[in-house]
Design a protein around this motif. Structure first.
Motif, PDB file in Angstrom:
ATOM      1  N   PRO A 120      48.018  14.772  13.294  1.00 57.47           N
ATOM      2  CA  PRO A 120      48.712  14.373  12.068  1.00 57.47           C
ATOM      3  C   PRO A 120      48.477  15.378  10.934  1.00 57.47           C
ATOM      4  CG  PRO A 120      47.456  12.535  12.982  1.00 57.47           C
ATOM      5  CD  PRO A 120      47.087  13.743  13.779  1.00 57.47           C
ATOM      6  N   GLY A 121      49.525  15.694  10.178  1.00 56.73           N
ATOM      7  CA  GLY A 121      49.386  16.576   9.031  1.00 56.73           C
ATOM      8  C   GLY A 121      49.387  18.049   9.361  1.00 56.73           C
ATOM      9  N   LYS A 122      49.514  18.385  10.641  1.00 57.25           N
ATOM     10  CA  LYS A 122      49.492  19.787  11.016  1.00 57.25           C
ATOM     11  C   LYS A 122      50.847  20.147  11.636  1.00 57.25           C
ATOM     12  CE  LYS A 122      46.384  22.965  13.470  1.00 57.25           C
ATOM     13  NZ  LYS A 122      47.352  23.557  14.392  1.00 57.25           N
ATOM     14  N   THR A 123      51.351  21.364  11.311  1.00 55.90           N
ATOM     15  CA  THR A 123      52.609  21.747  11.953  1.00 55.90           C
ATOM     16  C   THR A 123      52.302  22.387  13.304  1.00 55.90           C
ATOM     17  OG1 THR A 123      52.644  23.935  10.985  1.00 55.90           O
ATOM     18  CG2 THR A 123      53.799  22.206   9.767  1.00 55.90           C
ATOM     19  N   LEU A 124      53.307  22.349  14.169  1.00 58.56           N
ATOM     20  CA  LEU A 124      53.185  23.046  15.438  1.00 58.56           C
ATOM     21  C   LEU A 124      52.922  24.508  15.144  1.00 58.56           C
ATOM     22  CD1 LEU A 124      56.072  21.529  17.541  1.00 58.56           C
ATOM     23  CD2 LEU A 124      53.619  21.287  17.956  1.00 58.56           C
ATOM     24  N   GLU A 125      52.301  25.168  16.117  1.00 62.69           N
ATOM     25  CA  GLU A 125      51.819  26.496  15.838  1.00 62.69           C
ATOM     26  C   GLU A 125      52.530  27.546  16.678  1.00 62.69           C
ATOM     27  OE1 GLU A 125      47.447  26.900  15.665  1.00 62.69           O
ATOM     28  OE2 GLU A 125      47.781  28.198  17.392  1.00 62.69           O
TER      29      GLU A 125
END
Ligand SMILES: Cc1cc2nc3c(=O)[nH]c(=O)nc-3n(C[C@H](O)[C@H](O)[C@H](O)COP(=O)(O)OP(=O)(O)OC[C@H]3O[C@@H](n4cnc5c(N)ncnc54)[C@H](O)[C@@H]3O)c2cc1C
Ligand SMILES: *[C@@H]1O[C@H](CO)[C@@H](O)[C@H](O)[C@H]1NC(C)=O
Ligand SMILES: *[C@@H]1O[C@H](CO)[C@@H](O)[C@H](O)[C@H]1NC(C)=O
Ligand SMILES: *[C@@H]1O[C@H](CO)[C@@H](O)[C@H](O)[C@H]1NC(C)=O
Ligand SMILES: *[C@@H]1O[C@H](CO)[C@@H](O)[C@H](O)[C@H]1NC(C)=O
Length: 460
Positions: A98-103
């Protein structure tokens, strides 16, 4: 028919695709011969930004660690610069964190390939060989491919190696594809590459796409201190030796580069070598030659504008490893079963490959706009992204290889066309409506000209 084989699989080329496939087949217990003409770390201007869809494929293959220890840069999305305006397009958020964009990741191509090659070498079932493959050998009467003839780099002698399956992954300048693929390679333009030192990035951790009255320019960091710039050049490439190419870059780039990049660009132009690569398009095609598989750039290419090549290649390896897994195909000597699985591969890969390929080709046409109607579409496309929400989240999902749904691509493409036409009407007054109506028809026609031929090549 069963043919006695020295190896289960002979792979030609240990680039991104060949090395990954070698490691994967080896881990599955296949006896692999991986033939590469040059095992030293590659130094190239290609394959430097891996989209989240490619990172995810690597992860599923258990090879994500190959992105570590190479001073790679996290990429969280794109920034598009257009006549002094800009729009930021983040990758989708990671459903698992949660809260992190795909990398996505960007890096020195050669360092990544070196890690993939190391992974292949570390599999006890993979034999590596430094040799140039000269010929794909086949049975004269049945045309079944049997293996390769190559020249050993050390001994300079001709050697023969046999495999139940031969995989040709010899890259963009493939020597062998023409024997099995009749579709010609189309070269749309060239990318000229230069490395900037310690550049100040307008949007750190983003891929930068710079648009203007010129073909597109890409800028992204590939290491803590190095930033790659790729400048698209159409038509015949100006000569590098007499300085014409440098002057062309100076003219085109200086005019529209965000100001913070100018100092490092000028410094690089004074000292760095310019290198170029053709930007090719090769749609996928079917060939059921027994005992043979073409993969990677030797099989299918699209314009590198959207950085999709490795993502397609790695997802192909993943799909192949599933379709040809030992539980489904106990032996590659079972040629008919292998052919049936490869036919399945041809169709199953299409959702992802058509999305990335069509998007790359269509977006390139818009971003390199060289007539007024394409410029209308280019402008419409940029304004479309500025609306935010689903107008960016789905297009970036398509581009990054995590939304492999062709229908969504086609609907956004035509929405962009309609939005461009809406822009024409919005700015028009009473007396202009007739002219604008006609212009709208032409713009829509242009949009069809851009996308329909690519769709046709991809879906056949
Ligand atoms: C300018 C440019 C920029 C790009 N940028 C990106 C990007 O940012 N992101 C992205 O995902 N994709 C990008 N691509 C596409 C990407 O580089 C390719 O899709 C990818 O490298 C294909 O991998 P491959 O394994 O098929 O070929 P390659 O990586 O080219 O590997 C082929 C290998 O085969 C070996 N070989 C060739 N012939 C023989 C022979 N006869 N015998 C033995 N070995 C042989 C070669 O030495 C090489 O190691 C870009 C392409 C271009 C042109
Ligand atoms: C090699 O193949 C065997 C099966 O033959 C498999 O169990 C093993 O994990 C493989 N080894 C490596 C290092 O990939
Ligand atoms: C596949 O390759 C073989 C061998 O070159 C060729 O004869 C055949 O026409 C190809 N098939 C197709 C469908 O292109
Ligand atoms: C992008 O545009 C915004 C305003 O729309 C501006 O504040 C910002 O500085 C721009 N960024 C760059 C890097 O030009
Ligand atoms: C491809 O996408 C379509 C539509 O989203 C879906 O119905 C189909 O199952 C997908 N095919 C594969 C092989 O994933």
């Amino acid at each position: 028919m069963s043919i006695p084989s020295q190896y289960d699989v002979v792979i030609v080329g240990a680039g991104v695709v060949g090395a990954t496939l070698g490691a994967t087949f080896g881990r599955q217990g296949r006896k692999v011969l991986l033939v590469e003409r040059d095992w030293t770390e590659p130094d190239r201007i290609v394959g430097e930004l891996l989209q989240p869809g490619g990172v995810r494929a690597l992860e599923k293959l258990g090879l994500r660690y190959c992105l570590e220890g190479i001073d790679s840069i996290n990429v969280v999305g794109y920034s598009i610069f257009y006549h002094g305006d800009n729009v930021s397009i983040p990758y989708a958020s990671d459903p698992n964190v949660p809260g992190k964009t795909l990398e996505g990741r960007s890096f020195h191509h050669g360092r990544f390939v070196a890690n993939l090659r190391e992974a292949a070498k570390n599999s006890a079932n993979v034999t590596v060989l430094e040799a140039t493959v000269n010929e794909i050998i086949s049975d004269k009467s049945t045309s079944r491919v049997l293996g390769v003839r190559c020249t050993n780099k050390k001994t300079e002698l001709s050697e023969f190696y046999y495999g139940a399956l031969t995989v040709v992954a010899d890259g963009t300048f493939s020597k062998f594809r023409r024997d099995y693929i009749s579709t010609p390679v189309q070269i749309r333009s060239h990318f000229v590459g230069i490395v900037l030192k310690d550049a100040i990035m307008p949007s750190p951790s983003h891929g930068h796409v710079i648009l203007g009255n010129h073909p597109p320019i890409l800028v992204y960091q590939i290491g803590t201190h190095e930033t790659r710039m790729l400048v698209d050049v159409q038509g015949k490439l100006p000569s590098a030796s007499n300085g014409d190419l440098k002057r062309r870059l100076e003219d085109v780039v200086t005019a529209s580069l965000p100001a913070c990049l100018l100092p490092s660009f000028k410094a690089a132009l004074a000292t760095e070598r310019l290198r170029s690569m053709p930007n090719s398009y090769l749609p996928p095609s079917a060939n059921d030659t027994h005992g043979l598989l073409l993969l990677g750039d030797s099989y299918n290419m699209r314009h590198p504008l959207t950085g999709g090549g490795m993502t397609v290649g790695l997802n192909d390896v993943l799909l192949i490893s599933q379709l040809l897994s030992p539980s489904r195909v106990p032996s590659f000597d079972d040629t008919n079963l292998v052919v049936a699985k490869l036919n399945e591969f041809y169709w199953k890969r299409k959702n992802l490959s058509t999305v990335i390929n069509i998007l790359a080709q269509a977006l390139y046409s818009l971003f390199a706009a060289d007539d007024s109607r394409l410029r209308t579409l280019q402008n419409g496309c940029f304004r479309y992204f500025q609306r935010g929400g689903i107008y960016v989240s789905e297009p970036i999902g398509l581009l990054s290889g995590i939304l492999p749904v062709p229908f969504i691509l086609i609907s956004h493409f035509f929405n962009v066309a309609l939005y461009s036409i809406y822009g024409l009407f919005k700015d028009a007054s009473g007396s202009q409506y007739l002219a604008v109506t006609w212009e709208s028809v032409c713009v829509f026609w242009k949009a069809c000209e851009v996308v329909l031929p690519v769709m046709w090549s991809e879906w056949r």
